[in-house]
Design a protein around this motif. Structure first.
Motif, PDB file in Angstrom:
ATOM      1  N   TYR C 396       0.789  -1.173  -0.153  1.00 36.93           N
ATOM      2  CA  TYR C 396       0.037  -0.101  -0.003  1.00 36.93           C
ATOM      3  C   TYR C 396       0.838   1.244   0.004  1.00 36.93           C
ATOM      4  O   TYR C 396       0.200   2.367  -0.545  1.00 36.93           O
ATOM      5  CB  TYR C 396      -0.987  -0.056   0.966  1.00 36.93           C
ATOM      6  N   ASP C 397       1.838   1.200   0.288  1.00 36.71           N
ATOM      7  CA  ASP C 397       2.861   2.501   0.347  1.00 36.71           C
ATOM      8  C   ASP C 397       3.235   2.637  -1.321  1.00 36.71           C
ATOM      9  O   ASP C 397       3.334   3.832  -1.338  1.00 36.71           O
ATOM     10  CB  ASP C 397       4.299   2.253   1.241  1.00 36.71           C
ATOM     11  N   GLU C 400       0.077   4.467  -2.671  1.00 32.84           N
ATOM     12  CA  GLU C 400       0.005   5.840  -2.173  1.00 32.84           C
ATOM     13  C   GLU C 400       0.911   6.594  -3.000  1.00 32.84           C
ATOM     14  O   GLU C 400       0.404   7.680  -3.292  1.00 32.84           O
ATOM     15  CB  GLU C 400       0.238   5.994  -0.553  1.00 32.84           C
ATOM     16  N   ASN C 401       2.207   6.158  -3.166  1.00 34.62           N
ATOM     17  CA  ASN C 401       3.051   7.008  -3.866  1.00 34.62           C
ATOM     18  C   ASN C 401       2.541   7.225  -5.249  1.00 34.62           C
ATOM     19  O   ASN C 401       2.914   8.189  -6.113  1.00 34.62           O
ATOM     20  CB  ASN C 401       4.452   6.355  -3.818  1.00 34.62           C
ATOM     21  N   LEU C 405      -5.142   7.551  -4.510  1.00 32.86           N
ATOM     22  CA  LEU C 405      -6.215   8.424  -3.947  1.00 32.86           C
ATOM     23  C   LEU C 405      -6.596   9.432  -4.903  1.00 32.86           C
ATOM     24  O   LEU C 405      -7.731   9.796  -4.833  1.00 32.86           O
ATOM     25  CB  LEU C 405      -6.003   9.151  -2.610  1.00 32.86           C
ATOM     26  N   LYS C 431      -7.626   1.727  -2.272  1.00 30.37           N
ATOM     27  CA  LYS C 431      -7.954   3.188  -1.714  1.00 30.37           C
ATOM     28  C   LYS C 431      -8.366   3.163  -0.438  1.00 30.37           C
ATOM     29  O   LYS C 431      -7.831   3.806   0.358  1.00 30.37           O
ATOM     30  CB  LYS C 431      -8.971   3.650  -2.650  1.00 30.37           C
ATOM     31  N   VAL C 434      -5.511   2.474   1.604  1.00 36.06           N
ATOM     32  CA  VAL C 434      -4.770   3.350   1.780  1.00 36.06           C
ATOM     33  C   VAL C 434      -5.176   4.633   2.744  1.00 36.06           C
ATOM     34  O   VAL C 434      -4.151   4.993   3.641  1.00 36.06           O
ATOM     35  CB  VAL C 434      -4.249   3.985   0.347  1.00 36.06           C
ATOM     36  N   ASN C 435      -6.505   4.707   2.687  1.00 35.19           N
ATOM     37  CA  ASN C 435      -7.221   5.653   3.266  1.00 35.19           C
ATOM     38  C   ASN C 435      -7.213   5.319   4.885  1.00 35.19           C
ATOM     39  O   ASN C 435      -6.807   6.171   5.773  1.00 35.19           O
ATOM     40  CB  ASN C 435      -8.606   5.904   3.090  1.00 35.19           C
ATOM     41  N   ILE C 438      -3.584   6.042   6.151  1.00 31.61           N
ATOM     42  CA  ILE C 438      -3.260   7.348   6.491  1.00 31.61           C
ATOM     43  C   ILE C 438      -3.985   7.843   7.620  1.00 31.61           C
ATOM     44  O   ILE C 438      -3.447   8.484   8.358  1.00 31.61           O
ATOM     45  CB  ILE C 438      -3.781   8.443   5.110  1.00 31.61           C
TER      46      ILE C 438
END
Lengths: 329, 287, 443
Positions: C396-397, C400-401, C405, C431, C434-435, C438
Motif C-alpha cells: 500500500y505504500d 499511495e506513492n 487516492l 484506496k 490506503v485511506n 493514512i
C-alpha cells in the motif's frame, strides 16, 4: 427469477480483447507477408506455415503437459509469434531450423518466463538472434527476389547479399560509397531486394503500420521516434562523410528497420507503458540500430537494438511516469 | 616454465591476499556488538516468521525479548508452552503460562444453511466482496468464502471446503492469528484449544434481529436468550442479538447445545451423548 | 473543434434508448421507504416517530452535522416505523417506513406549473433555503448543495459550471429535464449565480444532445452571463475535475476541491431542484429516473417520489425478470449492482439499468499483456495496471506513492482492458486500505 448478478462497476466492457489485438496484428502483417511471397515464392509460404504451426504446437504442448494449465492457443499470440519469426528469417532457411527457432521463441522466451504477458524479450527476435548465432550461414544466405521464386529446396545460385550486407563488405574492402552499387530507392520501397521474407517491402510494412494505428493497437510513439532517430543519426553521419556513411533514406528503407520499428519494437508486452517511455525506447532503438549497422560487426542491428532496449523497459517504466492530473509538485 | 604462468599466479595471489586483508579490516571495524542471548533465543523459536507475536519475524521477536528482559505480553503463539519455557530458561526467567490456542470459524452459513441468493462476479477476494455487497448468502456478517484466510495462512492449516464454502481449520493451526487479521468480517476467533481439544462455541456472528438473521441462514443465532438462561456457569452473554460463550467459564456441559433452537452452538471433539441419539439433536461436527 | 478534457477517457456505446421519452410522473405505491442516509456525510436524524401523520413536503429528518442534509416526506401518510431496510449493497441501514394515504401537500408548497423568473431572496437566504429543503447533488455523489455553495474563507468563486454532460451511457434523465424544463434550469442557474455572487456561468452539454444545446442556448441568450458550451462526447466528462478542465482548461490540484480554481459545479438536476426550492418552496422529494436497458420493453424517464421501490419502476417500464441478469442503480460505468429490486429510489439514483443475463457477466480474465491501454485511458493520468498490481500484493505504500487516492473510480481502465482484468476492483480496495493507513498515521 434468477439470482441477480453482483459485481463492482464498470458493468460494461469495451470490444477490444487479446484475441482481437492478436488477429489485428496478423492482418497488419499480411501485406508485408504477401509481398514476401511475391518476391520469394512458395518457399516463403512453407517457412511461414512451419513456423506458425510449430509455435502453436509448442505452446499447446508446454501448457498442456509441462505447465498443466488451460491452453490459450486460441488467443492468437502464438500465431503472431510464429508469423513474426517467419518474416524475420530468409525464405531459404531449412524447415528444421525454423522449428528450433519456434521452440526457442515459445519454450524459452515466452513460457519459461510465465507465458503471455510475462516475457521480458520479444520471442520472435530472440529466436531470430539465436538462429543467427547458431546457423550463421543459413541465416545470412539471402535468396534473390523474383529469381528465386521457383526454388523451394535448392537455392544454389539464386542467392545474393542484402543491401546492408553488400554495403558492409564493400566498405570493408576499402571502397567508397560512390563505388558501391546499391539497389535503387524504388526497389527498396517496393521490396525488390534480398532479405528476410517479411522485411523487404517498405510500402507493405507502412500499410500494416497504418492499419495498426487505425485499430489503436499501437500508438505512434515508438515507430515515429525509432525511425526519426535513425534518420537523424544516420543523416548526421552522412553529412559528416558521405563517402563513408550511407544516406538516411537508405538506412530507413533497407534491412529490418521498418518491420522492427512498426511490428517488433511495438510488441505490447516488451515495450514501455507511458508515452514518454515509448519515445525514449524508440530513440534508444534508433541509436543502437545505426551504431551497430555502422560501427558493429553485423550489417544489420535492428534485432540486437530492440532486444537491448527490451532489457531497459522495466527501468524506463519506473523512470517515466505519466503526468498526473492536477499533480502538486 | 613459462613466466606468464608465474606472473599470473603471483598477481592473483596478491589480489587475493589484498582483498582478504580489506575484508578482515572491514569486518573488525564495523563489527556489531550483539547480545549472544539473542541468537540463542532466536534459535529456540520456530523460525516460521509468521508474525503471530506481533513482530516482523522470529529474530525481531528475540531481540525484543532480550531487550525488555521480561516475558510479559511477549508470547510466541506458534511455539506455545514448550518454546516459551526454553526461552525462559535461556534468560533465567519464569515461564508464563501459555494457553494453547486455535483458530475457530464462527460462521456455519454453508451453501446448505444459507443458500446463494445472488451471483458474485467480481474479484474472488473476501476483502473486495465485503465492500461490494452482503455476500451470496445475504448475511452481512457471514463468511464470504473466497478464502482470504486460506491465502493468509502460512501453515497450511485453514482451507475453504468447496462443498460448504466455509473455511475449516486443521491441526496444523499454530494460532499465529494471520487469518484473524485477513478476515474482513472478523469471523475467525482465537480460542483456547480446551482440555482434550474439546470446545463449544457459537458459530454465528450475526447481530441482526432474529427474524432477519434467520431469513438468510438456517443456523443463525437469533438472540433468543435460551442458552443464556440454561447456562448455570454464567459463561454465555448476549449482546446485539448475539450469544457469546466465554471459553474460560464454559465447563463443556453441553446444555446450551441442546436448547439452541437453530443449532448455532457447535461442540467439537466431545464424545457422543450417552442418551440414544435423538433425531432433533444437532449433528456433531468434528473440526 | 469541440472542447473536451485532455487526458485519457473512453467512448462506450451511448445507448441512449430513452432519449425521446418524455418525463412521466408515476404514483407512489402503498408503502415507501425513506433511508436516513441519502447524502454524503452523516445520516440525518429523524424528527418524526411511529404513528405520526405527515403531509407531502413535511420534514422527516434533519441533517445535524456540517455535511448532512434534511429529508422531507414525498407523500402524505402515516409513519409505520423507523427500522433497518436494505440499501443498494444489501446491507441494512435505518429508514423511515411510510404508509401512503394520499397526495396532500404541505400548504406552503407552490404546486403550480407557472414559471417564476424573479429572484426575490438574497444570497445568504438562498443558501439557507437550499439547506432547509434538503437539496443535494443529483449527479450521483449526493454532496449537500448548501455546503458546496458556502465558499470557504480565503477562496473566491468566479465561475459557476452547470453539468449537463450526462456522459454515462444509457442515462437520459438530465437530457430530458433540459428539454422539458429549460427556462426553470436557466432560472435555477441564475439563483445559484446569485447565491455564489458570480457573474458568469457555463452550461456544459455533450454534443450528442444537440436539441438540448439549442434549446438552452436560446433561453440563455437573454442573460449575458450564461453561456452554453457544446462538448465532444467522451467519458468521464461529467466528472467534476474533467468538466472544469474541458470548459476552462484549469486543473484542480490533486486532493483539492474545484473552488481551488474558482469553480463550482452543479448538476442540471440539482439546478432544477434549486429552482423549485427557491421559487416554489418545494423540498427535494422527487427526481427524474431513467429506467432503461435492453431488458426493459419501454425504456422510460419517470418522475419518481423518493422512497419508491425500484420494482415499481421496473414494472412500469416492463422489465423481463426471467431474462434479467443485473439491475444497476446508476449508469453502467459507475453504477452499483443491486441485490434486491425492493430497494428504494434515493436522491442520488439517476437511473436504473437492467442488463440481460448474457450481458451481465464479465469477460474472462486473462493475463496483462502490458498494452498500456489503461494508462492512456485514465483521465487522472495514473497507471491503473500498476496500482491494481501493488494493491493486489498489499504494497500500500507503493499504491499511495502512485497517487491511488487520485482515482475517481470512473472505470475507464477496466472498461478498455483487453484482458478484462478487474483493475478497478483492486484499486478500490487499495484506496480503502490506503485511506485507513493514512487515518491511523494521522492519529
Amino acid at each position: 427469477m434468477n439470482p441477480l448478478i453482483v459485481s463492482g462497476s464498470p458493468h460494461i466492457h469495451g470490444e477490444m480483447t487479446i484475441k482481437s489485438i492478436m488477429w489485428g496484428v496478423v492482418i497488419a502483417l499480411l501485406p508485408a507477408w504477401l509481398a514476401g511471397v511475391w518476391f520469394f515464392g512458395i518457399a516463403a509460404v512453407i517457412v511461414t506455415l512451419v513456423s506458425i504451426a510449430s509455435c502453436v504446437l509448442f505452446e499447446f504442448l508446454i501448457q498442456k503437459f509441462v505447465l498443466k494449465q488451460e491452453t490459450t492457443i486460441n488467443d492468437g499470440s502464438a500465431v503472431v509469434t510464429g508469423l513474426l519469426l517467419a518474416m524475420n528469417v530468409p525464405s531459404s532457411l531449412p524447415w528444421w531450423q525454423v522449428v528450433i527457432g519456434s521452440l526457442v521463441a515459445i519454450g524459452i522466451v515466452k513460457m519459461a518466463f510465465g507465458g503471455l504477458g510475462k516475457n521480458l524479450f520479444n520471442p520472435a527476435l530472440v529466436a531470430r538472434v539465436f538462429l543467427l548465432i547458431s546457423f550463421p550461414v543459413a541465416m545470412t544466405t539471402w535468396p534473390l527476389p523474383i529469381e528465386s521464386r521457383a526454388n523451394v529446396f535448392n537455392f544454389d545460385g539464386v542467392t545474393g547479399p542484402t543491401p546492408l550486407g553488400s554495403l558492409k563488405t564493400q566498405l570493408a574492402m576499402g571502397q567508397t560509397l560512390a563505388q558501391i552499387k546499391l539497389p535503387s530507392y524504388t526497389d527498396l520501397f517496393w521490396g525488390n531486394i534480398g532479405g528476410s521474407l517479411g522485411e523487404v517491402s517498405a510500402i507493405a510494412l507502412i500499410i500494416g503500420g497504418i492499419y495498426l494505428l487505425y485499430r489503436k493497437i499501437i500508438t505512434w510513439h515508438i515507430p515515429v521516434s525509432y525511425i526519426l532517430t535513425a534518420f537523424i543519426f544516420s543523416g548526421i553521419l552522412w553529412l559528416v562523410n558521405p563517402n563513408r556513411y550511407a544516406d538516411p533514406i537508405f538506412h530507413i528503407l533497407a534491412g529490418g528497420l521498418l518491420i522492427g520499428a512498426i511490428f517488433m519494437a511495438t510488441d505490447l508486452v516488451t515495450s514501455p507503458m507511458t508515452a514518454w517511455g515509448k519515445i525514449i525506447f524508440g530513440i534508444g532503438c534508433g541509436v543502437l540500430t545505426i551504431v551497430i549497422r555502422v560501427f558493429g560487426a553485423y550489417p544489420e542491428g535492428v534485432s540486437f537494438a530492440i532486444l537491448i532496449m527490451n532489457a531497459f523497459v522495466p527501468l524506463i517504466d519506473r523512470a517515466f511516469k505519466p503526468k498526473r492530473f492536477g499533480e502538486v509538485k | 616454465m613459462d613466466s606468464s604462468i608465474l606472473y599470473s599466479i603471483i598477481t592473483l595471489g596478491l589480489i587475493g591476499a589484498g582483498s582478504a586483508a580489506i575484508l578482515y579490516w572491514v569486518a573488525s571495524k564495523f563489527k556489531v556488538e550483539e547480545d549472544p542471548r539473542i541468537d540463542a533465543v532466536a534459535e529456540a523459536l520456530p523460525q516460521a516468521n509468521c508474525g503471530g507475536c506481533g513482530y516482523a519475524g522470529c529474530r525481531n521477536f528475540a531481540e525484543a525479548i532480550v531487550k525488555t528482559g521480561s516475558l510479559d505480553n511477549l508470547i510466541c503463539p506458534v511455539g506455545g508452552d514448550e518454546v516459551m519455557k526454553r526461552i525462559a530458561s535461556i534468560l533465567g526467567l519464569e515461564a508464563p503460562a501459555v494457553e494453547s490456542m486455535i483458530a475457530v470459524v464462527r460462521c456455519n452459513g454453508s451453501f446448505q444453511n444459507s443458500p446463494s441468493k445472488f451471483q458474485y462476479d467480481g474479484v474472488k477476494s473476501c476483502a473486495f466482496a465485503h465492500i461490494t455487497f452482503t455476500g451470496e448468502g445475504g448475511c452481512p456478517y457471514g463468511c464470504l468464502g473466497h478464502g482470504d484466510c486460506e491465502r493468509a495462512c502460512t501453515f497450511d492449516a485453514i482451507h475453504v471446503n468447496p462443498a460448504t464454502g466455509l473455511p475449516e481449520v486443521n491441526d496444523k493451526c499454530t494460532a499465529c492469528g494471520a487469518c484473524v487479521k485477513a478476515c474482513p468480517r472478523n469471523i475467525i476467533e482465537m480460542r483456547p484449544r480446551g482440555k482434550k481439544d474439546r470446545r463449544i462455541y457459537v458459530t454465528c456472528m450475526n447481530k441482526e434481529k432474529g427474524a432477519v438473521a434467520r431469513k438468510n441462514c438456517e443456523v443463525a443465532c437469533i438472540g433468543c436468550n435460551k442458552c443464556v438462561k440454561e447456562c448455570r456457569f454464567d459463561a454465555i452473554t448476549l449482546s446485539n442479538n448475539l450469544a457469546y460463550i466465554d471459553p474460560h467459564k464454559c465447563t463443556l456441559c453441553r446444555k446450551c447445545v441442546e436448547v439452541c433452537p437453530t443449532n448455532c452452538i457447535l461442540e467439537v471433539n466431545l464424545p457422543p451423548r450417552k442418551r440414544a441419539a435423538q433425531s432433533d439433536s444437532p449433528a456433531e461436527i468434528t473440526a | 473543434m469541440l472542447k473536451t478534457f485532455q487526458k485519457g477517457g473512453v467512448h462506450p456505446h451511448e445507448n441512449k434508448l430513452s432519449a425521446n421519452k418524455p418525463i412521466q410522473p408515476i404514483d407512489p405505491p402503498a408503502k415507501i421507504f425513506i433511508p436516513l442516509s441519502q447524502s454524503l456525510g452523516a445520516p440525518s436524524k429523524p424528527v418524526v416517530k411511529k404513528g405520526d401523520e405527515v403531509k407531502a413536503g413535511d420534514i422527516l429528518a434533519i441533517g445535524e452535522a456540517f455535511i448532512s442534509s434534511n429529508i422531507h416526506s414525498p407523500v402524505s401518510g402515516k409513519i409505520e416505523k423507523i427500522d433497518d431496510y436494505f440499501d443498494v449493497s444489501g446491507y441494512r441501514k435505518p429508514a423511515i417506513f411510510i404508509e401512503v394515504t394520499g397526495r396532500e401537500w404541505n400548504e406552503s408548497v407552490d404546486l403550480s406549473d407557472e414559471l417564476k423568473e424573479d429572484i426575490i431572496l438574497d444570497g445568504a437566504s438562498i443558501i439557507q433555503k437550499v439547506k432547509e429543503l434538503g437539496i443535494v447533488g443529483l449527479g450521483g455523489a449526493t454532496f449537500p448543495t448548501h455546503v458546496k455553495l458556502m465558499v470557504p474563507q480565503g477562496k473566491k468563486a468566479e465561475l459557476l459550471i452547470i453539468n449537463g454532460v450526462e456522459c454515462e451511457p444509457y442515462l437520459t434523465s438530465d437530457h430530458r429535464l433540459m428539454l422539458e424544463k429549460p427556462r426553470e434550469i436557466i432560472t435555477g442557474t441564475r439563483i445559484l449565480m446569485k447565491a455564489l455572487g458570480v457573474t458568469k456561468a457555463i452550461i456544459g452539454i455533450e454534443n450528442n444532445k444537440p436539441d438540448a444545446i439549442n434549446l438552452l442556448s436560446k433561453h440563455a441568450s437573454s442573460y449575458p452571463g450564461i453561456e452554453v458550451c457544446a462538448l465532444k462526447v467522451k467519458y468521464p466528462q461529467g466528472g467534476e475535475k474533467q468538466l472544469i478542465q474541458a470548459l476552462t482548461g484549469r486543473e484542480v490540484p490533486s486532493g483539492k476541491l474545484p473552488i481551488e480554481v474558482g469553480c463550482i459545479v452543479q448538476n442540471v438536476g440539482t439546478t432544477f431542484a434549486v429552482y423549485q426550492a427557491i421559487q416554489k418552496n418545494k423540498p427535494l422529494v422527487e427526481r427524474v429516473v431513467t429506467v432503461t436497458g435492453t431488458n426493459v420493453l419501454n425504456p422510460s424517464n419517470f418522475l419518481v417520489k423518493i422512497g419508491t421501490p425500484v420494482s415499481v419502476l421496473l414494472g412500469k417500464a416492463g422489465w423481463q425478470p426471467e431474462k434479467a441478469g443485473k439491475v444497476i442503480a446508476g449508469g453502467p460505468m459507475m453504477g452499483k449492482a443491486l441485490l434486491n429490486v425492493e430497494v428504494p429510489i434515493v436522491k442520488g439514483t439517476s437511473g436504473i439499468l437492467v442488463l440481460n443475463r448474457e450481458e451481465s457477466f464479465r469477460p474472462k480474465v486473462q493475463p496483462c499483456i502490458r498494452c498500456a491501454k489503461c494508462v492512456s485511458a485514465c483521465p487522472m493520468g495514473l497507471e491503473p495496471y500498476y496500482l491494481a498490481r501493488v494493491s493486489e500484493l498489499e504494497k500500500y505504500d507503493l499504491a499511495e506513492n502512485g497517487a491511488i487516492l487520485d482515482c475517481i473510480e470512473c472505470g475507464s481502465c477496466q472498461y478498455i482492458c483487453p484482458s478484462a482484468r478487474p483493475l478497478l476492483d483492486h484499486i478500490r480496495l487499495g484506496k480503502l486500505k490506503v485511506n485507513e493507513i493514512i487515518r491511523s498515521r494521522n492519529q
